[in-house]
Design a protein around this motif. Structure first.
Motif, mmCIF file in Angstrom:
data_model
loop_
_atom_site.group_PDB
_atom_site.id
_atom_site.type_symbol
_atom_site.label_atom_id
_atom_site.label_comp_id
_atom_site.label_asym_id
_atom_site.label_seq_id
_atom_site.Cartn_x
_atom_site.Cartn_y
_atom_site.Cartn_z
ATOM 1 N N SER A 178 0.823 -1.207 0.000
ATOM 2 C CA SER A 178 0.000 0.000 0.000
ATOM 3 C C SER A 178 0.858 1.258 0.000
ATOM 4 C CB SER A 178 -0.944 0.002 1.210
ATOM 5 O OG SER A 178 -1.938 -0.998 1.078
ATOM 6 N N THR A 179 1.988 1.191 0.685
ATOM 7 C CA THR A 179 2.876 2.352 0.726
ATOM 8 C C THR A 179 3.575 2.539 -0.619
ATOM 9 O OG1 THR A 179 3.224 1.881 3.075
ATOM 10 C CG2 THR A 179 4.698 3.481 2.043
ATOM 11 N N TRP A 180 4.050 1.430 -1.207
ATOM 12 C CA TRP A 180 4.603 1.499 -2.553
ATOM 13 C C TRP A 180 3.587 2.145 -3.504
ATOM 14 C CZ3 TRP A 180 9.315 1.034 -4.337
ATOM 15 C CH2 TRP A 180 10.256 0.162 -3.744
ATOM 16 N N ALA A 181 2.341 1.698 -3.434
ATOM 17 C CA ALA A 181 1.313 2.187 -4.355
ATOM 18 C C ALA A 181 1.100 3.686 -4.188
ATOM 19 C CB ALA A 181 0.012 1.426 -4.134
ATOM 20 N N SER A 182 1.061 4.160 -2.945
ATOM 21 C CA SER A 182 0.861 5.584 -2.703
ATOM 22 C C SER A 182 2.039 6.416 -3.195
ATOM 23 C CB SER A 182 0.631 5.845 -1.212
ATOM 24 O OG SER A 182 -0.659 5.422 -0.818
ATOM 25 N N GLN A 234 -5.943 0.690 -4.607
ATOM 26 C CA GLN A 234 -7.384 0.856 -4.837
ATOM 27 C C GLN A 234 -8.237 -0.198 -4.147
ATOM 28 O OE1 GLN A 234 -7.238 1.231 -9.248
ATOM 29 N NE2 GLN A 234 -8.110 3.266 -8.929
ATOM 30 N N ASP A 235 -7.613 -1.141 -3.475
ATOM 31 C CA ASP A 235 -8.376 -2.109 -2.693
ATOM 32 C C ASP A 235 -8.735 -1.571 -1.312
ATOM 33 O OD1 ASP A 235 -8.365 -4.013 -4.700
ATOM 34 O OD2 ASP A 235 -6.485 -4.914 -4.025
ATOM 35 N N ARG A 236 -8.194 -0.404 -0.981
ATOM 36 C CA ARG A 236 -8.504 0.194 0.328
ATOM 37 C C ARG A 236 -9.987 0.540 0.441
ATOM 38 N NH1 ARG A 236 -4.853 5.364 0.433
ATOM 39 N NH2 ARG A 236 -5.145 5.153 -1.836
ATOM 40 N N LYS A 237 -10.479 0.531 1.644
ATOM 41 C CA LYS A 237 -11.805 1.059 1.920
ATOM 42 C C LYS A 237 -11.642 2.475 2.465
ATOM 43 C CE LYS A 237 -14.692 -3.006 2.573
ATOM 44 N NZ LYS A 237 -15.767 -3.630 3.406
ATOM 45 N N GLY A 238 -12.574 3.333 2.084
ATOM 46 C CA GLY A 238 -12.515 4.706 2.545
ATOM 47 C C GLY A 238 -13.655 5.033 3.468
ATOM 48 N N GLN A 239 -13.475 6.062 4.275
ATOM 49 C CA GLN A 239 -14.543 6.524 5.157
ATOM 50 C C GLN A 239 -15.491 7.480 4.458
ATOM 51 O OE1 GLN A 239 -11.871 7.803 8.575
ATOM 52 N NE2 GLN A 239 -13.604 6.947 9.702
ATOM 53 N N ALA A 240 -15.170 7.837 3.208
ATOM 54 C CA ALA A 240 -15.989 8.810 2.490
ATOM 55 C C ALA A 240 -16.268 8.310 1.083
ATOM 56 C CB ALA A 240 -15.285 10.162 2.443
ATOM 57 N N ARG A 290 -16.543 2.202 -7.410
ATOM 58 C CA ARG A 290 -16.895 0.859 -6.967
ATOM 59 C C ARG A 290 -18.410 0.776 -6.756
ATOM 60 N NH1 ARG A 290 -13.635 -0.046 -1.894
ATOM 61 N NH2 ARG A 290 -11.906 -0.190 -3.392
ATOM 62 N N THR A 291 -19.024 -0.337 -7.112
ATOM 63 C CA THR A 291 -20.429 -0.593 -6.800
ATOM 64 C C THR A 291 -20.497 -1.447 -5.549
ATOM 65 O OG1 THR A 291 -21.121 -0.441 -9.105
ATOM 66 C CG2 THR A 291 -22.582 -1.609 -7.604
ATOM 67 N N VAL A 292 -21.265 -0.983 -4.573
ATOM 68 C CA VAL A 292 -21.392 -1.703 -3.303
ATOM 69 C C VAL A 292 -22.865 -1.991 -3.042
ATOM 70 C CG1 VAL A 292 -19.280 -0.727 -2.312
ATOM 71 C CG2 VAL A 292 -21.455 0.483 -2.035
ATOM 72 N N GLY A 293 -23.111 -2.992 -2.217
ATOM 73 C CA GLY A 293 -24.475 -3.346 -1.853
ATOM 74 C C GLY A 293 -25.163 -4.165 -2.925
ATOM 75 N N SER A 294 -26.405 -4.509 -2.652
ATOM 76 C CA SER A 294 -27.186 -5.313 -3.593
ATOM 77 C C SER A 294 -28.648 -4.914 -3.484
ATOM 78 C CB SER A 294 -27.022 -6.804 -3.280
ATOM 79 O OG SER A 294 -27.474 -7.085 -1.966
ATOM 80 N N GLY A 295 -29.401 -5.325 -4.480
ATOM 81 C CA GLY A 295 -30.833 -5.037 -4.471
ATOM 82 C C GLY A 295 -31.096 -3.549 -4.405
ATOM 83 N N GLY A 297 -30.349 -1.626 -2.158
ATOM 84 C CA GLY A 297 -29.237 -0.937 -1.496
ATOM 85 C C GLY A 297 -28.014 -0.780 -2.362
ATOM 86 N N ALA A 298 -28.039 -1.277 -3.592
ATOM 87 C CA ALA A 298 -26.875 -1.187 -4.474
ATOM 88 C C ALA A 298 -26.654 0.267 -4.902
ATOM 89 C CB ALA A 298 -27.066 -2.069 -5.699
ATOM 90 N N ILE A 299 -25.398 0.669 -4.931
ATOM 91 C CA ILE A 299 -25.088 2.039 -5.314
ATOM 92 C C ILE A 299 -23.652 2.117 -5.826
ATOM 93 C CG2 ILE A 299 -24.441 2.608 -2.923
ATOM 94 C CD1 ILE A 299 -25.344 5.492 -3.484
ATOM 95 N N GLU A 300 -23.472 2.844 -6.920
ATOM 96 C CA GLU A 300 -22.129 3.083 -7.438
ATOM 97 C C GLU A 300 -21.585 4.361 -6.816
ATOM 98 O OE1 GLU A 300 -20.543 2.522 -11.739
ATOM 99 O OE2 GLU A 300 -20.967 4.684 -11.544
ATOM 100 N N ILE A 301 -20.373 4.290 -6.294
ATOM 101 C CA ILE A 301 -19.761 5.421 -5.603
ATOM 102 C C ILE A 301 -18.312 5.588 -6.045
ATOM 103 C CG2 ILE A 301 -21.214 5.301 -3.535
ATOM 104 C CD1 ILE A 301 -18.893 3.741 -2.176
ATOM 105 N N ASP A 302 -17.803 6.782 -5.877
ATOM 106 C CA ASP A 302 -16.369 7.006 -5.912
ATOM 107 C C ASP A 302 -15.880 6.936 -4.479
ATOM 108 O OD1 ASP A 302 -16.409 7.385 -8.640
ATOM 109 O OD2 ASP A 302 -16.566 9.567 -8.496
ATOM 110 N N VAL A 303 -14.977 6.001 -4.221
ATOM 111 C CA VAL A 303 -14.476 5.794 -2.867
ATOM 112 C C VAL A 303 -13.423 6.850 -2.554
ATOM 113 C CG1 VAL A 303 -13.273 4.203 -1.316
ATOM 114 C CG2 VAL A 303 -14.942 3.335 -2.979
ATOM 115 N N ASN A 304 -13.546 7.458 -1.398
ATOM 116 C CA ASN A 304 -12.613 8.493 -0.975
ATOM 117 C C ASN A 304 -12.000 8.144 0.383
ATOM 118 O OD1 ASN A 304 -13.541 10.096 -3.186
ATOM 119 N ND2 ASN A 304 -15.252 10.801 -1.928
ATOM 120 N N ILE A 305 -10.696 8.347 0.473
ATOM 121 C CA ILE A 305 -10.044 8.291 1.771
ATOM 122 C C ILE A 305 -10.289 9.629 2.456
ATOM 123 C CG2 ILE A 305 -7.884 7.846 2.985
ATOM 124 C CD1 ILE A 305 -8.941 5.520 1.252
ATOM 125 N N ALA A 306 -10.596 9.626 3.728
ATOM 126 C CA ALA A 306 -10.881 10.857 4.474
ATOM 127 C C ALA A 306 -9.746 11.142 5.460
ATOM 128 C CB ALA A 306 -12.208 10.741 5.221
#
Length: 750
Positions: A277-281, A289-295, A480-485, A487-496
């Motif tokens: 992850s540090t190399w990637a940054s 891009q596999d990270r999860k973000g709070q935003a 990334r698209t998250v959720g299903s049914g 609750g499914a929603i496409e979002i741009d994942v952001n690190i906060a």
């Protein structure tokens, strides 16, 4: 300051190659200034001397291959002619090296210069001696510097020289600058270096952070005690990201501490190790891009089901758009915040940060007046949605802005935004959304307080080679698209980062009902805001002096327009039109009435009353309406049953004179005609002669017009073409100021 040897180089090109005609270029200015124009000319001259028939500014593969095939290397034993040598000597001078007397002799001075060039490039060991090799020749014929310039870092330069020296013999690796500054070319060279060390063959390594590179780096963690080339690459990456480390092959405690600090800054787990992850940054703007973000941010309405999905993903902060500039958007119908959505966000424990974007995808859309308009529009929209004071609005720069475009377009735009927010009393804070360089420069200029970084656009020039801004609040890394049914929603994942936390509660939305009479307790405030804006774009309150003088002062125009408030309110209600459209067009035109307009009006009167001259019509009166336009607008609205009146002929002198006198002498009639011109504009100005082919038809007049529709109507009032477009940008800020106070009036009226 002119360099006389560069002057001689420029003169050599002009005199030898027919003032550029032989090379397919214009004559060079003999000003002693090195530039891309000069380097392109020298490149073409070199190609010409090598017998290449298709000359190009680019020192590309064909030119590179021709040098290798014809000469192998360039020196006193292989250079084919005196002019060929003079081209080399000229290029050396343009790069700041001693090229001898430009006398066609590859002499001791030239040889010493080539050795110095190779040393500065970092390839002196690879290419000992005084011969120019194909790749170093390519590096000679460009504007790259091989010594530190403009405060460049010696540490970064050492990384650049090391990369050149170690990898120059690889097929796809070319000389990079050694100027002490990170850049797109340097960033790409780092990726090549990583790929070479992973064992990728020439032709496979491509300088792209792809699956093979990611997979390989996952097994290349470096930590305290590690040594060798991977530590050099890691410490080099740290230096390029402006971390205070030494370029080293030994991973010591100092590098571990700096790594921990970097990980903390970019919000990675703090391990002090060079993990994937540090190399990637370090290597690519979006990082791991596999990270999860709070935003996140997105163009889809947040429902209760979707809110639950976001919470399950660990998301707290949601970015949503204040407006959607596209009417009846069928592609992104929920891009703007939807009715009741902010309450759903708050009820489900999420927080919202607002984003303002109209189009913003090219430099021409960014300037000071557009910034003033954007600032006011965003404030109005934020208040209408219910955002509370103190909220930070992120204004979008959603294109690959080059550095000069940041200087000439983006910074003035944000100065306009800042002035609008300041004049509003500083109710809201300003954030910037865009590439790293845009965010950094807007912040450094003092126009923003936090950055929302579009790092997902890793190929942007403003991201490639720039560090993450110090004031970053959100870092956009992947869609990334998250959720299903439901609750499914496409979002741009952001690190906060925590620098911005959005809002968790909101005021009731402002009603979007019809406009009401103006409360004259707010008259002075509106007068002041309009004055500040007009002065900011060069219109003095007193009308000015000299050739640009206007006949009416700000106060005269303001009082005239506001004296018709009852009529304007009634007309806006009758036609389902915002009052601000009427007020803006009339005020702007009255402020522009000058001596030339007055003289033209006299000429029209002379034509009709005395038969003198040929001027039969003109834009006249406080709203600058011509007789013909008045007739066509009235006829159109009469035929549609929107108003009653007499149909006139817009092509006859008598009827033009009748209509012209009304808009010239009767201010009330002019103010009544303004909304009719807008209604005519909505329908594409049928029967009009400008522009050829007519205008497109807009949605029927309504109170929820988008900013784009408002812009179109304001522009159509004036006409079409570049001037009308530019003036419409300026008038949009006026519209937003009028609308700000009209919105307050609607709110007070309940």
């Amino acid at each position: 300051m002119a360099d006389q040897m560069v002057v001689r180089a420029q003169r050599f090109i002009n005199t030898t190659y027919g003032n550029g005609a032989t090379l397919g270029i214009s004559k060079l200015d003999e000003n002693g200034q090195t530039s891309w124009t000069v380097m392109y000319a020298l490149t073409r001259a070199l190609q010409y001397e090598m017998g290449i028939s298709s000359l190009s500014d680019s020192f590309g593969p064909a030119t590179l291959a021709a040098i290798g095939e014809k000469y192998g290397k360039l020196d006193d034993t292989t250079i084919p002619s005196a002019n060929f040598c003079r081209i080399i000597q000229s290029a050396l001078y343009c790069k700041g090296y001693d090229g001898g007397e430009i006398d066609g002799k590859y002499n001791a001075r030239v040889k010493a210069a080539v050795q110095k060039l190779h040393g500065d490039m970092g390839v002196g060991t690879t290419y000992p001696g005084s011969s120019l090799w194909p790749k170093t020749t390519k590096g000679l014929f460009n504007m790259d510097a091989y010594v530190t310039v403009n405060g460049g870092s010696n540490g970064i330069r050492s990384v650049q020289q090391w990369l050149n020296g170690k990898y120059i013999l690889r097929k796809d690796f070319y000389i990079i600058p050694c100027d002490g500054h990170h850049s797109r070319d340097v960033a790409k060279s780092m990726l090549y270096a990583v790929q070479y060390e992973l064992g990728m063959a020439d032709g496979v390594a491509n300088g792209v952070f792809g699956p093979g590179t990611r997979s390989g780096l996952k097994g290349r963690t470096v930590s305290t005690g590690s040594t060798g080339v991977w530590v050099q690459l890691f410490s080099g990456g740290m230096l390029l990201n402006q971390r205070s480390v030494s370029f080293t092959s030994s991973f010591d405690s100092a590098l571990a501490n700096a790594t921990s600090a970097f990980q903390s800054f970019v919000k990675l787990p703090v391990t002090g190790q060079g993990d994937f992850s540090t190399w990637a940054s370090l290597l690519v703007s979006y990082g791991d891009q596999d990270r999860k973000g709070q935003a996140c941010d997105g163009v889809t309405k947040i429902t209760t089901a979707r809110a639950n999905t976001l919470k399950a993903e660990g998301i707290t902060y949601v970015g949503r758009y204040l407006t959607n500039p596209i009417p009846n958007d069928t592609v992104l119908p929920e891009k703007a915040i939807q009715p009741g959505e902010l309450k759903t966000i708050a009820d489900n424990g999420l927080r919202c940060f607002p984003i303002y974007q109209t189009f913003g995808r090219e430099a021409a859309q960014f300037n000071y007046p557009a910034g003033r308009a954007a600032g006011m529009a965003a404030i109005n929209a934020a208040l209408e949605h219910g955002f509370k004071p103190g909220t930070r609005i992120f204004f979008a720069v959603d294109f690959d802005a080059l550095d000069h475009q940041v200087t000439n377009n983006v910074l003035p735009h944000f100065r306009g935004i800042q002035d609008a927010v300041t004049d509003d009393g500083g109710t809201f804070q300003i954030g910037v959304y865009g590439p790293r360089n845009v965010c950094t420069r807007v912040s450094a200029a003092g126009h923003s307080t936090a950055s929302f970084v579009s790092d997902m656009s890793s190929g942007f020039s403003g991201n490639f080679g720039y560090p993450l801004p110090n004031d970053w609040a959100y870092d956009q890394i992947v869609t990334r698209t998250v959720g299903s049914g439901s609750g499914a929603i496409e979002i741009d994942v952001n690190i906060a980062s925590g620098r911005d936390i959005g809002q968790a509660s909101f005021n009731p939305p402002r009603p979007a009902g019809p406009d009401v009479r103006y409360d004259f307790n707010f008259l002075n405030a509106l007068h002041s805001d309009l004055s500040k804006y007009m002065r900011s774009i060069g219109y003095a309150d007193d009308g000015g002096t000299g050739t640009d003088a206007r006949l009416f002062t700000h106060t005269q125009c303001f009082e005239t327009i506001m004296s018709f408030d009852q009529q304007t309110t009634q007309l806006s209600n009758q036609y389902n039109m915002r009052k601000a459209l009427i007020q803006t067009s009339a005020y702007w035109e009255m402020r522009h009435y000058d001596l030339i307009d007055q003289a033209v009006d006299h000429a029209v009167a002379a034509y009709h009353l005395q038969g003198v001259g040929t001027k039969r019509d003109s834009s006249t009166g406080i709203a600058q309406i011509s007789g013909e336009v008045s007739i066509r607008a009235w006829n159109h609205c009469i035929n549609k049953g929107l108003v009653t009146g007499q149909i006139l002929n817009p092509t006859t002198d008598a009827d033009i004179w009748t209509a012209w006198q009304k808009v010239n002498k009767d201010n009330g009639w002019s103010m009544r005609t303004v909304p009719l011109i807008h209604l005519w504009g909505v329908d594409g100005k049928p029967g009009g002669v400008n522009p050829p082919g007519g205008e497109t038809t807009l949605r029927s007049m309504r109170l929820d017009y988008t900013e784009r529709e408002i812009f179109q109507l304001i522009r159509r009032y004036q006409g079409f073409g570049d001037e009308a477009e530019a003036d419409a940008q300026k008038r949009m800020a006026l519209y937003q100021i009028f609308e700000k106070y009209n919105s307050i009036m609607r709110q007070l009226a309940g």
